[in-house]
Each structure stands twice: as C-alpha cells, then as structure tokens.
Design a protein around this motif. Structure first.
Motif, PDB file in Angstrom:
ATOM      1  N   LYS A   1       0.837  -1.196   0.000  1.00  0.00           N
ATOM      2  CA  LYS A   1       0.000   0.000   0.000  1.00  0.00           C
ATOM      3  C   LYS A   1       0.868   1.240   0.000  1.00  0.00           C
ATOM      4  O   LYS A   1       1.909   1.283   0.644  1.00  0.00           O
TER       5      LYS A   1
ATOM      6  N   TYR B   1      -3.393   3.480  -1.679  1.00  0.00           N
ATOM      7  CA  TYR B   1      -3.649   2.695  -2.881  1.00  0.00           C
ATOM      8  C   TYR B   1      -2.842   1.407  -2.816  1.00  0.00           C
ATOM      9  O   TYR B   1      -1.720   1.396  -2.314  1.00  0.00           O
ATOM     10  N   THR B   2      -3.399   0.338  -3.365  1.00  0.00           N
ATOM     11  CA  THR B   2      -2.623  -0.893  -3.474  1.00  0.00           C
ATOM     12  C   THR B   2      -1.659  -0.741  -4.648  1.00  0.00           C
ATOM     13  O   THR B   2      -1.854   0.092  -5.539  1.00  0.00           O
TER      14      THR B   2
ATOM     15  N   LYS C   1      -4.890  13.093 -12.925  1.00  0.00           N
ATOM     16  CA  LYS C   1      -4.859  11.889 -12.094  1.00  0.00           C
ATOM     17  C   LYS C   1      -3.982  12.102 -10.866  1.00  0.00           C
ATOM     18  O   LYS C   1      -4.337  11.668  -9.766  1.00  0.00           O
TER      19      LYS C   1
ATOM     20  N   GLU D   1      -2.257   0.101 -12.321  1.00  0.00           N
ATOM     21  CA  GLU D   1      -3.313   0.433 -13.280  1.00  0.00           C
ATOM     22  C   GLU D   1      -3.294   1.920 -13.639  1.00  0.00           C
ATOM     23  O   GLU D   1      -3.575   2.287 -14.775  1.00  0.00           O
ATOM     24  N   LEU D   2      -2.980   2.765 -12.670  1.00  0.00           N
ATOM     25  CA  LEU D   2      -2.882   4.206 -12.928  1.00  0.00           C
ATOM     26  C   LEU D   2      -1.663   4.559 -13.770  1.00  0.00           C
ATOM     27  O   LEU D   2      -1.613   5.625 -14.380  1.00  0.00           O
TER      28      LEU D   2
ATOM     29  N   GLU E   1      -1.422  -2.705  -7.002  1.00  0.00           N
ATOM     30  CA  GLU E   1      -2.171  -3.024  -8.206  1.00  0.00           C
ATOM     31  C   GLU E   1      -2.899  -1.792  -8.746  1.00  0.00           C
ATOM     32  O   GLU E   1      -2.920  -1.555  -9.965  1.00  0.00           O
ATOM     33  N   GLU E   2      -3.483  -0.994  -7.853  1.00  0.00           N
ATOM     34  CA  GLU E   2      -4.173   0.229  -8.283  1.00  0.00           C
ATOM     35  C   GLU E   2      -3.185   1.229  -8.883  1.00  0.00           C
ATOM     36  O   GLU E   2      -3.476   1.854  -9.915  1.00  0.00           O
TER      37      GLU E   2
END
Length: 148
Positions: free
Chosen positions: A7, A46-47, A35, A53-54, A49-50
């Motif tokens: 995180k 945020y993880t 963003k 993706e960003l 993974e997030e």
C-alpha cells in the motif's frame, strides 16, 4: 516497482498539506496532472495493483520477490544500456524538470506548512504514531478506538 498488496499513498492532505518535494511534478509527468492531483487530494492508501493500473508503478511483482525483481531489472538494463540511456535522455529533453519549478513548489509548501493549525499537527502526530506502530488500539464493540 512494487510488490502486489503493498500500500502506498500521499497522506499529507489528511493534515492539511500537500507533498511538496516533487510528488506533483514527478507523478504528474508519469500519470498526468489530473490523475496525480486526484491521487494526492484523496489521501487514500492505494494498493500496488491500483497504482500499476494508474501507471504510477511500472513493474508489479509477487510478494517477497521485489529484491530479485530489482536485480533482474538491473541485468536487463545492462543489456540495453545504450538504448535505455538514450531513451531517458530524450524523455528528460521532452519533459524537463526545472530546478526553479522544484524550488518554487518547495516555497509554496513552506508557506502552507507555516499556516498549519494545531488540529493539523495533532493529525500529523497520530498518522506518524500509526505508521511507526506506537498507537494502542482498544476494541469497543464493532469499532476500534485509536489512542496515542
């Protein structure tokens, strides 16, 4: 590079400040300023993974394999050294980060920091204690009470 499940975030907005040491400049160039501003203003964790993706994380690896992934990345970079260095030089030319920009942002941050109120400083202390594990939790029914 980040391990899945990690995180990360920018908690500064939670105590009425912003990350003033290049976060907006670097993250904005990486994922776009709209963003980046949304991420910074959210105060959210945020993880990995997030963030992947960003577009803020380039390489996502399994937990426990981060160190090996760094060594693998270095080996790959060594094989592509000339091309990779040239690409980075071109990126720095097309997206330069000026010293004056970073200094002015630091000045804005200092001005904002000097306007913090005692409630902001208390929140900052609570976040630091939570991050360093110095907060005791007391369970009361379905809720958790944090105390320093």
């Amino acid at each position: 590079m980040a391990e899945r499940g990690t995180k990360m975030g920018f908690p500064e907005i939670l105590f009425n400040l912003f990350p003033g040491m290049g976060a907006m400049t670097l993250l904005g160039r990486k994922i776009g300023y709209t963003k980046a501003e949304k991420v910074i203003l959210s105060g959210k964790l945020y993880t990995a993974e997030e963030m992947y993706e960003l577009g803020a994380v380039d390489v996502l690896v399994d937990p426990g394999s981060g160190e090996q992934a760094v060594y693998d990345f270095i080996r790959k970079e060594a094989r592509q050294r000339n091309g990779a260095l040239a690409l980075r030089a071109a990126r720095e030319l097309s997206q330069p980060i000026a010293h004056d920009e970073l200094m002015r942002i630091a000045e804005i941050w200092v001005d904002a920091a000097l306007r913090l109120e005692s409630k902001d400083l208390r929140m900052m202390e609570r976040l630091v204690m939570r991050q360093t594990g110095k907060v005791e939790t007391a369970h009361t029914g379905d809720s958790v009470v944090l105390s320093a």
